[in-house]
Motif scaffolding. Structure first.
Motif, PDB file in Angstrom:
ATOM      1  N   THR A 171       0.074  -8.072  -4.607  1.00 37.32           N
ATOM      2  CA  THR A 171      -1.025  -8.296  -5.541  1.00 37.32           C
ATOM      3  C   THR A 171      -2.017  -7.145  -5.504  1.00 37.32           C
ATOM      4  O   THR A 171      -2.459  -6.646  -6.543  1.00 37.32           O
ATOM      5  CB  THR A 171      -1.735  -9.623  -5.225  1.00 37.32           C
ATOM      6  N   LYS A 172      -2.378  -6.692  -4.311  1.00 38.72           N
ATOM      7  CA  LYS A 172      -3.316  -5.583  -4.179  1.00 38.72           C
ATOM      8  C   LYS A 172      -2.758  -4.318  -4.834  1.00 38.72           C
ATOM      9  O   LYS A 172      -3.497  -3.553  -5.462  1.00 38.72           O
ATOM     10  CB  LYS A 172      -3.610  -5.316  -2.704  1.00 38.72           C
ATOM     11  N   ARG A 173      -1.453  -4.100  -4.677  1.00 33.97           N
ATOM     12  CA  ARG A 173      -0.844  -2.903  -5.246  1.00 33.97           C
ATOM     13  C   ARG A 173      -0.785  -2.974  -6.770  1.00 33.97           C
ATOM     14  O   ARG A 173      -1.077  -1.992  -7.468  1.00 33.97           O
ATOM     15  CB  ARG A 173       0.572  -2.719  -4.682  1.00 33.97           C
ATOM     16  N   ASN A 174      -0.420  -4.124  -7.308  1.00 31.59           N
ATOM     17  CA  ASN A 174      -0.244  -4.264  -8.753  1.00 31.59           C
ATOM     18  C   ASN A 174      -1.525  -4.593  -9.506  1.00 31.59           C
ATOM     19  O   ASN A 174      -1.566  -4.498 -10.727  1.00 31.59           O
ATOM     20  CB  ASN A 174       0.803  -5.353  -9.030  1.00 31.59           C
ATOM     21  N   PHE A 175      -2.565  -4.992  -8.763  1.00 33.99           N
ATOM     22  CA  PHE A 175      -3.828  -5.400  -9.393  1.00 33.99           C
ATOM     23  C   PHE A 175      -4.970  -4.720  -8.655  1.00 33.99           C
ATOM     24  O   PHE A 175      -5.767  -5.358  -7.963  1.00 33.99           O
ATOM     25  CB  PHE A 175      -3.955  -6.925  -9.303  1.00 33.99           C
ATOM     26  N   PRO A 176      -5.102  -3.398  -8.798  1.00 32.56           N
ATOM     27  CA  PRO A 176      -6.116  -2.650  -8.045  1.00 32.56           C
ATOM     28  C   PRO A 176      -7.531  -3.165  -8.310  1.00 32.56           C
ATOM     29  O   PRO A 176      -7.897  -3.494  -9.443  1.00 32.56           O
ATOM     30  CB  PRO A 176      -5.954  -1.220  -8.580  1.00 32.56           C
TER      31      PRO A 176
END
Length: 309
Positions: free
Chosen positions: A160-165
């Motif tokens: 999630t952190k990677r795909n939703f900065p």
């Protein structure tokens, strides 16, 4: 046995033809996501499958063929959120999903269709006030078509952190504010609220934490008493205690939601979608000579007593 189709992907939205082929054939193969050479074979017959669970953001593709599932009992979680294409690029418009939700409820009964409003996150576009306003509008349109709504707040998985900065967790104060407002709205429209895998205890605000897939929910959907069977939850703070087996596969959902925990990235999803064959017993690809197939142990949980209703 309870067969789950929605913890890893959205089968009604993208793989309904494949799934109905599996129902027709009476079995499905499922790769172990952690040991891919191990393949489980599940029987898809009413004598051992007590309920089919669907989790979808778009039930429309299967709606015209919903009665092909009449030999089974099904329970549906339909996610409807206020997010736009900036967050959910390939999810249909809210009005369409609400309309399809209502049709599904009319076909199956409101006790077999549950609204999911999750995950909840806060940013400059989706404020607490906007969530409250949109939740009220949706509750108004879904009143009488469902008995329950499941909510949860965003979990910051690595994917999630990677795909939703830049996405942030919802702080405790805002969770309480939303819980209070949502609970009052739910009471107004006769929709009870519960959380999904939430550490925050919101019971004092009228929101239960009993779990999404429980014996009580399944008995209500099936209309029969079930044996007392329990399994260890797959996630922290998860209250879903009735054993179920998922037949989906990770990295196969083209909705493209930025908060998704089930997709690594969209290139992997595109690759896997090219491998999909609606006639294969596997959701993605075919069996190989090196695969090890074993028949899963399956039994009905219905205890043989008279129907509940």
């Amino acid at each position: 046995m309870i067969i789950n189709t929605g913890a890893r992907t959205d089968i009604p939205a993208f793989f309904s033809t494949w799934f109905l082929n599996r129902i027709k054939e009476g079995f499905v193969y499922v790769r172990n996501p952690y040991y891919p050479k191990q393949v489980a074979k599940y029987s898809l017959t009413p004598n051992v499958v007590d309920c089919l669970i669907f989790c979808t953001k778009n039930p429309q593709p299967i709606l015209p063929r919903i009665h092909k599932l009449d030999a089974f009992t099904s329970y549906w979680f339909v996610t409807i959120t206020p997010y736009g294409k900036d967050v959910e690029p390939n999810v249909p418009p809210v009005d369409q999903v609400i309309s399809d939700f209502r049709l599904l409820s009319q076909e199956l009964g409101s006790h077999r269709v549950c609204w999911r409003y999750d995950p909840i996150f806060i940013n400059e576009h989706y404020s607490v006030e906007r969530h409250i306003e949109d939740f009220r509008k949706m509750a108004n349109e879904l009143s009488g078509y469902t008995d329950e709504c499941v909510i949860s707040f965003i979990d910051l998985y690595k994917k999630t952190k990677r795909n939703f900065p830049g996405i942030r967790e919802v702080d405790a104060e805002k969770k309480i504010q939303l819980a209070k407002e949502f609970s009052q709205i739910g009471k107004q429209y006769n929709i009870s609220l519960k959380t999904c895998a939430e550490a925050a205890d919101l019971r004092q605000y009228g929101i239960q934490s009993s779990g999404c897939i429980t014996q009580t929910i399944m008995e209500k959907a099936i209309g029969m008493k079930l044996k007392n069977t329990h399994s260890k939850p797959n996630r922290a703070n998860c209250g879903c205690c009735i054993p179920n087996r998922d037949i989906g596969a990770y990295n196969t959902c083209p909705h493209g939601c930025k908060y998704c925990y089930a997709n690594y990235d969209q290139e992997t999803v595109k690759h896997n979608m090219r491998m999909h064959d609606p006639k294969s017993p596997l959701l993605i690809g075919q069996l190989s000579d090196s695969d090890i197939v074993h028949a899963a142990v399956q039994e009905s949980y219905v205890d043989g007593q008279l129907p509940l209703f």
